[in-house]
Design a protein around this motif. Structure first.
Motif, PDB file in Angstrom:
ATOM      1  N   ALA A 281      36.359  33.572 -27.640  1.00 42.91           N
ATOM      2  CA  ALA A 281      35.657  33.123 -26.419  1.00 42.91           C
ATOM      3  C   ALA A 281      36.611  32.437 -25.448  1.00 42.91           C
ATOM      4  CB  ALA A 281      34.531  32.168 -26.798  1.00 42.91           C
ATOM      5  N   GLU A 282      37.343  31.453 -25.955  1.00 42.64           N
ATOM      6  CA  GLU A 282      38.162  30.655 -25.040  1.00 42.64           C
ATOM      7  C   GLU A 282      39.358  31.464 -24.536  1.00 42.64           C
ATOM      8  OE1 GLU A 282      37.985  25.988 -25.431  1.00 42.64           O
ATOM      9  OE2 GLU A 282      39.848  26.687 -26.329  1.00 42.64           O
ATOM     10  N   SER A 283      39.801  32.425 -25.351  1.00 42.26           N
ATOM     11  CA  SER A 283      40.964  33.214 -24.939  1.00 42.26           C
ATOM     12  C   SER A 283      40.583  34.286 -23.926  1.00 42.26           C
ATOM     13  CB  SER A 283      41.605  33.892 -26.165  1.00 42.26           C
ATOM     14  OG  SER A 283      41.997  32.924 -27.106  1.00 42.26           O
TER      15      SER A 283
ATOM     16  N   GLY B  98      39.679  15.330 -34.661  1.00 43.31           N
ATOM     17  CA  GLY B  98      40.164  16.375 -33.755  1.00 43.31           C
ATOM     18  C   GLY B  98      38.979  17.208 -33.321  1.00 43.31           C
ATOM     19  N   ILE B  99      39.198  18.083 -32.356  1.00 44.73           N
ATOM     20  CA  ILE B  99      38.091  18.889 -31.830  1.00 44.73           C
ATOM     21  C   ILE B  99      38.628  20.240 -31.364  1.00 44.73           C
ATOM     22  CG2 ILE B  99      38.228  18.071 -29.418  1.00 44.73           C
ATOM     23  CD1 ILE B  99      35.112  17.740 -29.538  1.00 44.73           C
ATOM     24  N   GLY B 100      37.765  21.252 -31.296  1.00 41.30           N
ATOM     25  CA  GLY B 100      38.180  22.585 -30.827  1.00 41.30           C
ATOM     26  C   GLY B 100      39.261  23.152 -31.733  1.00 41.30           C
ATOM     27  N   GLY B 101      40.347  23.609 -31.119  1.00 40.28           N
ATOM     28  CA  GLY B 101      41.437  24.202 -31.887  1.00 40.28           C
ATOM     29  C   GLY B 101      42.094  23.223 -32.833  1.00 40.28           C
ATOM     30  N   SER B 102      41.843  21.941 -32.663  1.00 41.92           N
ATOM     31  CA  SER B 102      42.423  20.940 -33.567  1.00 41.92           C
ATOM     32  C   SER B 102      41.480  20.604 -34.717  1.00 41.92           C
ATOM     33  CB  SER B 102      42.770  19.672 -32.772  1.00 41.92           C
ATOM     34  OG  SER B 102      43.826  19.954 -31.892  1.00 41.92           O
ATOM     35  N   ALA B 103      40.406  21.361 -34.863  1.00 49.44           N
ATOM     36  CA  ALA B 103      39.451  21.084 -35.943  1.00 49.44           C
ATOM     37  C   ALA B 103      38.921  22.338 -36.625  1.00 49.44           C
ATOM     38  CB  ALA B 103      38.262  20.286 -35.394  1.00 49.44           C
TER      39      ALA B 103
ATOM     40  N   GLY C 200      49.164  27.025 -28.713  1.00 50.15           N
ATOM     41  CA  GLY C 200      47.970  26.411 -28.136  1.00 50.15           C
ATOM     42  C   GLY C 200      46.963  26.070 -29.225  1.00 50.15           C
ATOM     43  N   GLY C 201      45.977  25.244 -28.884  1.00 54.01           N
ATOM     44  CA  GLY C 201      45.032  24.743 -29.887  1.00 54.01           C
ATOM     45  C   GLY C 201      44.451  25.814 -30.790  1.00 54.01           C
ATOM     46  N   ARG C 202      43.895  26.866 -30.169  1.00 51.76           N
ATOM     47  CA  ARG C 202      43.180  27.854 -30.991  1.00 51.76           C
ATOM     48  C   ARG C 202      44.111  28.802 -31.742  1.00 51.76           C
ATOM     49  NH1 ARG C 202      42.370  28.186 -25.618  1.00 51.76           N
ATOM     50  NH2 ARG C 202      43.014  30.089 -24.540  1.00 51.76           N
ATOM     51  N   PHE C 203      45.408  28.721 -31.460  1.00 47.49           N
ATOM     52  CA  PHE C 203      46.387  29.537 -32.190  1.00 47.49           C
ATOM     53  C   PHE C 203      47.210  28.648 -33.142  1.00 47.49           C
ATOM     54  CE2 PHE C 203      45.299  32.018 -28.502  1.00 47.49           C
ATOM     55  CZ  PHE C 203      45.344  33.335 -28.940  1.00 47.49           C
TER      56      PHE C 203
ATOM     57  N   CYS D 228      35.053  32.576 -33.308  1.00 48.63           N
ATOM     58  CA  CYS D 228      34.282  32.497 -32.059  1.00 48.63           C
ATOM     59  C   CYS D 228      35.042  31.717 -30.991  1.00 48.63           C
ATOM     60  CB  CYS D 228      32.912  31.852 -32.307  1.00 48.63           C
ATOM     61  SG  CYS D 228      31.760  32.982 -33.092  1.00 48.63           S
ATOM     62  N   GLN D 229      35.683  30.610 -31.392  1.00 48.91           N
ATOM     63  CA  GLN D 229      36.450  29.859 -30.387  1.00 48.91           C
ATOM     64  C   GLN D 229      37.630  30.675 -29.888  1.00 48.91           C
ATOM     65  OE1 GLN D 229      39.370  27.108 -31.385  1.00 48.91           O
ATOM     66  NE2 GLN D 229      39.321  26.067 -29.430  1.00 48.91           N
ATOM     67  N   LEU D 230      38.329  31.298 -30.833  1.00 51.87           N
ATOM     68  CA  LEU D 230      39.531  32.070 -30.481  1.00 51.87           C
ATOM     69  C   LEU D 230      39.191  33.158 -29.469  1.00 51.87           C
ATOM     70  CD1 LEU D 230      42.553  32.666 -31.279  1.00 51.87           C
ATOM     71  CD2 LEU D 230      41.631  34.323 -32.908  1.00 51.87           C
TER      72      LEU D 230
ATOM     73  N   ILE E   4      44.546  14.676 -34.876  1.00 51.73           N
ATOM     74  CA  ILE E   4      45.153  15.922 -34.392  1.00 51.73           C
ATOM     75  C   ILE E   4      44.753  16.148 -32.934  1.00 51.73           C
ATOM     76  CG2 ILE E   4      45.445  18.387 -34.809  1.00 51.73           C
ATOM     77  CD1 ILE E   4      44.526  18.010 -37.664  1.00 51.73           C
ATOM     78  N   THR E   5      45.731  16.119 -32.061  1.00 53.42           N
ATOM     79  CA  THR E   5      45.479  16.492 -30.665  1.00 53.42           C
ATOM     80  C   THR E   5      46.777  16.936 -30.022  1.00 53.42           C
ATOM     81  OG1 THR E   5      44.870  15.665 -28.457  1.00 53.42           O
ATOM     82  CG2 THR E   5      45.351  13.989 -30.088  1.00 53.42           C
ATOM     83  N   LYS E   6      46.774  18.170 -29.562  1.00 54.79           N
ATOM     84  CA  LYS E   6      47.966  18.735 -28.919  1.00 54.79           C
ATOM     85  C   LYS E   6      48.281  17.966 -27.631  1.00 54.79           C
ATOM     86  CE  LYS E   6      50.577  22.422 -27.344  1.00 54.79           C
ATOM     87  NZ  LYS E   6      51.849  22.785 -27.922  1.00 54.79           N
ATOM     88  N   SER E   7      47.250  17.760 -26.819  1.00 57.26           N
ATOM     89  CA  SER E   7      47.472  17.093 -25.530  1.00 57.26           C
ATOM     90  C   SER E   7      47.672  15.594 -25.712  1.00 57.26           C
ATOM     91  CB  SER E   7      46.262  17.316 -24.618  1.00 57.26           C
ATOM     92  OG  SER E   7      45.117  16.749 -25.230  1.00 57.26           O
ATOM     93  N   GLY E   8      47.213  15.077 -26.805  1.00 58.84           N
ATOM     94  CA  GLY E   8      47.304  13.628 -27.037  1.00 58.84           C
ATOM     95  C   GLY E   8      46.438  12.856 -26.056  1.00 58.84           C
ATOM     96  N   ALA E   9      45.497  13.537 -25.441  1.00 62.72           N
ATOM     97  CA  ALA E   9      44.715  12.885 -24.384  1.00 62.72           C
ATOM     98  C   ALA E   9      43.233  13.195 -24.483  1.00 62.72           C
ATOM     99  CB  ALA E   9      45.240  13.358 -23.025  1.00 62.72           C
ATOM    100  N   THR E  10      42.832  13.988 -25.465  1.00 64.99           N
ATOM    101  CA  THR E  10      41.431  14.420 -25.529  1.00 64.99           C
ATOM    102  C   THR E  10      40.521  13.207 -25.777  1.00 64.99           C
ATOM    103  OG1 THR E  10      42.142  16.563 -26.292  1.00 64.99           O
ATOM    104  CG2 THR E  10      39.870  15.987 -26.759  1.00 64.99           C
ATOM    105  N   ALA E  11      39.566  13.022 -24.855  1.00 63.04           N
ATOM    106  CA  ALA E  11      38.755  11.798 -24.879  1.00 63.04           C
ATOM    107  C   ALA E  11      38.009  11.646 -26.203  1.00 63.04           C
ATOM    108  CB  ALA E  11      37.771  11.819 -23.722  1.00 63.04           C
TER     109      ALA E  11
HETATM  110  O1  PA5 Z   1      42.166  25.898 -27.931  1.00 63.64           O
HETATM  111  C1  PA5 Z   1      42.321  24.917 -27.232  1.00 63.64           C
HETATM  112  O2  PA5 Z   1      43.348  24.734 -26.560  1.00 63.64           O
HETATM  113  C2  PA5 Z   1      41.273  23.819 -27.168  1.00 63.64           C
HETATM  114  O3  PA5 Z   1      40.118  24.170 -27.866  1.00 63.64           O
HETATM  115  C3  PA5 Z   1      41.831  22.538 -27.741  1.00 63.64           C
HETATM  116  O4  PA5 Z   1      42.221  22.756 -29.065  1.00 63.64           O
HETATM  117  C4  PA5 Z   1      40.815  21.407 -27.701  1.00 63.64           C
HETATM  118  O5  PA5 Z   1      40.371  21.205 -26.385  1.00 63.64           O
HETATM  119  C5  PA5 Z   1      41.425  20.116 -28.219  1.00 63.64           C
HETATM  120  O6  PA5 Z   1      42.577  19.818 -27.526  1.00 63.64           O
HETATM  121  P1  PA5 Z   1      43.668  18.832 -28.094  1.00 63.64           P
HETATM  122  O7  PA5 Z   1      44.259  19.414 -29.313  1.00 63.64           O
HETATM  123  O8  PA5 Z   1      44.659  18.701 -26.984  1.00 63.64           O
HETATM  124  O9  PA5 Z   1      42.978  17.550 -28.386  1.00 63.64           O
END
Ligand code: PA5
Length: 470
Positions: free
Chosen positions: A293-295, A85-90, A208-211, A289-291, A146-153
């Motif tokens: 910054a991205e929010s 997973g990546i971002g909010g999923s990691a 959402g991912g970061r929450f 930091c992600q929470l 783990i991927t919310k969108s199920g599409a993250t490359a």
């Molecule tokens: O906070 C977010 O929405 C993003 O950082 C996602 O978590 C990140 O891009 C990964 O997305 P996904 O869980 O759909 O693979």
């Protein structure tokens, strides 16, 4: 012991720093009605739209029971547990694991660990996957995609690699080793999960991912590594209770949002450095930091007016970064708020033995503990920032436990939601990451017409000049 975390903002205030450098009572008073409105907006909309995460401490009884059953099996059957997973999923799974498990968890012998060895693959550095496959036995590993969108490359490319490796090594029963955590219907992972029969957990709507750390995104990895997820949720509920007041002086997350708003928007403190004085909380700073910054980093307000909003979060570690960043914090530009995280009771006590009596400035350490030393250094840093009139504040954690970490996560999430209200921006989208995604797909030659515009835009860019490449 009182297990509530506390926010000490003395060093943010003009009472301490003087009017030129600190926030005055008049500035706070001027924010009272905006703060109350922010709290009311979040309270009124909780559980709806992208505020689904506010209800996670309360609405997961069945899910938690399911997670605990699966986690018990994982802990029994596997040598390693790998999150893809990546971002909010990691970032949440990484942060909670580091906060609550042994600092050298993976190196402990199996009988001293509460679960399998733990890895989070949140990048696609080609050396990283090769390195992982060098240290795990695929046949004895559980993979949690783990991927919310199920599409993250990034994540789906890892899935392709791992599923092929599993099929090659394990054969028919490979799908039993995979857990999917994803949306209930959107994206490709849920389709694959149904086709292959993966154990599946749903990321609820409105999260959402970061929450998402307090839903299965965080709870599945945590439980599989022996963390008490019920205590985490209880901690979040306790913090939620403290966020019920419209009065910022009775609601720590609201006070935090208001202070950062004033510091950034009115006083130019457009950087916030998260500075935990505990190795266990180092990656909580990454998660924060992600929470933040991205929010909050947005170029348009909800009424459509353009802006360039957002305080830049940065991370550091006490005391390590006293020897790296502190010079800048004390003497550089007046553009930062430093947020200490202080731990009152560490889970270990390290006594410093007597010795080196011939050297006074070494000998004086004998008989002390690292516990006293780290806190003395934190206080010394706090004092130096005060002397230099630098805004700083301290989040006090009575201990690092599932209960206090649950409070801390929820505190930051609520503060972020309030800050979004104060800034009048959408804190729950991330349109700014789309340009690079579209460009990547265009570069990779994805023929889908939705990437045509990106392809055209990119060819319109001026050519690189050799004179600028040395
Ligand atoms: O906070 C977010 O929405 C993003 O950082 C996602 O978590 C990140 O891009 C990964 O997305 P996904 O869980 O759909 O693979």
């Amino acid at each position: 012991m009182d297990k509530n975390i506390r926010l000490d903002v003395n060093h943010m205030m003009a009472d301490m720093l003087g009017e030129q450098y600190g926030i005055t009572k008049a500035q706070l008073a001027a924010m009272e009605s905006a703060a109350a409105a922010a709290q009311r907006a979040v309270q009124k909309n909780r559980g709806t739209g992208w505020l689904g995460w506010t209800e996670l401490p309360y609405n997961q009884e069945e899910i938690v029971a399911h997670i605990e059953r699966v986690a018990a099996r994982v802990r029994k059957e596997y040598e390693a547990f790998v999150v893809l997973g990546i971002g909010g999923s990691a970032l949440g799974p990484i942060a909670v694991h580091q906060a609550l498990n042994h600092l050298h968890y993976n190196e402990l012998p199996a009988d001293k660990r509460p679960g399998p060895r733990f890895y989070v693959e949140d990048n696609i550095d080609p050396e990283r996957m090769a390195a992982l496959l060098d240290v795990i036995d695929v046949a004895k590993t559980c993979f949690c995609i783990i991927t919310k969108s199920g599409a993250t490359a990034e994540t789906m490319s890892q899935y392709l690699i791992i599923s092929e490796a599993l099929k090659a090594k394990v054969g028919d029963g490979w799908a039993k080793q995979v857990i999917a955590v994803t949306d209930k219907e959107k994206g490709n992972l849920i389709k694959l999960a149904k086709e292959e029969g993966f154990e599946t957990f749903v990321i609820p709507d409105g999260v959402g991912g970061r929450f998402s750390e307090l839903c299965p995104v965080g709870l599945v990895p945590a439980a599989c590594c022996g963390i008490d997820i019920r205590a985490m949720l209880a901690g979040a509920a306790a913090m939620d209770e403290r966020c019920k007041s419209e009065d910022m002086m009775k609601n720590p997350a609201l006070l935090e949002a208001v202070l950062q708003y004033v510091a950034c928007e009115q006083m130019g403190r457009n950087i916030q450095v998260m500075l935990p004085y505990a190795d266990s909380l180092k990656t909580i700073a990454d998660w924060f930091c992600q929470l933040w910054a991205e929010s909050l980093g947005k170029n348009v307000r909800r009424d459509g007016t353009p802006c360039h909003a957002g305080q830049t979060p940065a991370k550091a570690l006490g005391v390590t970064d006293q020897h790296s960043q502190l010079q800048l914090y004390n003497e550089g530009p007046f553009d930062k708020v430093i947020t200490f995280i202080k731990v009152e009771n560490f889970r270990a006590t390290t006594v410093i033995p007597h010795g080196c009596e011939q050297f006074k400035d070494v000998a004086f350490l004998g008989g002390m503990t690292h516990n006293t030393l780290i806190e003395a250094e934190r206080q010394g840093t706090e004092y130096a920032l005060y002397v230099n009139r630098r805004m700083n504040q301290t989040i006090v954690m009575p201990e690092v436990s599932a209960y206090t970490v649950g409070q801390l996560l929820y505190f930051f999430e609520m503060a972020t939601a309030y800050e979004g209200e104060l800034l009048n921006i959408d804190a729950f989208n991330q349109p700014g990451v789309e340009t690079s995604k579209r460009a990547t797909y265009a570069i990779l030659g994805n023929k889908d017409e939705k990437y045509d515009a990106a392809r055209k835009e990119m060819t319109g860019r001026p050519a690189f000049k050799a004179e600028y490449i040395l």
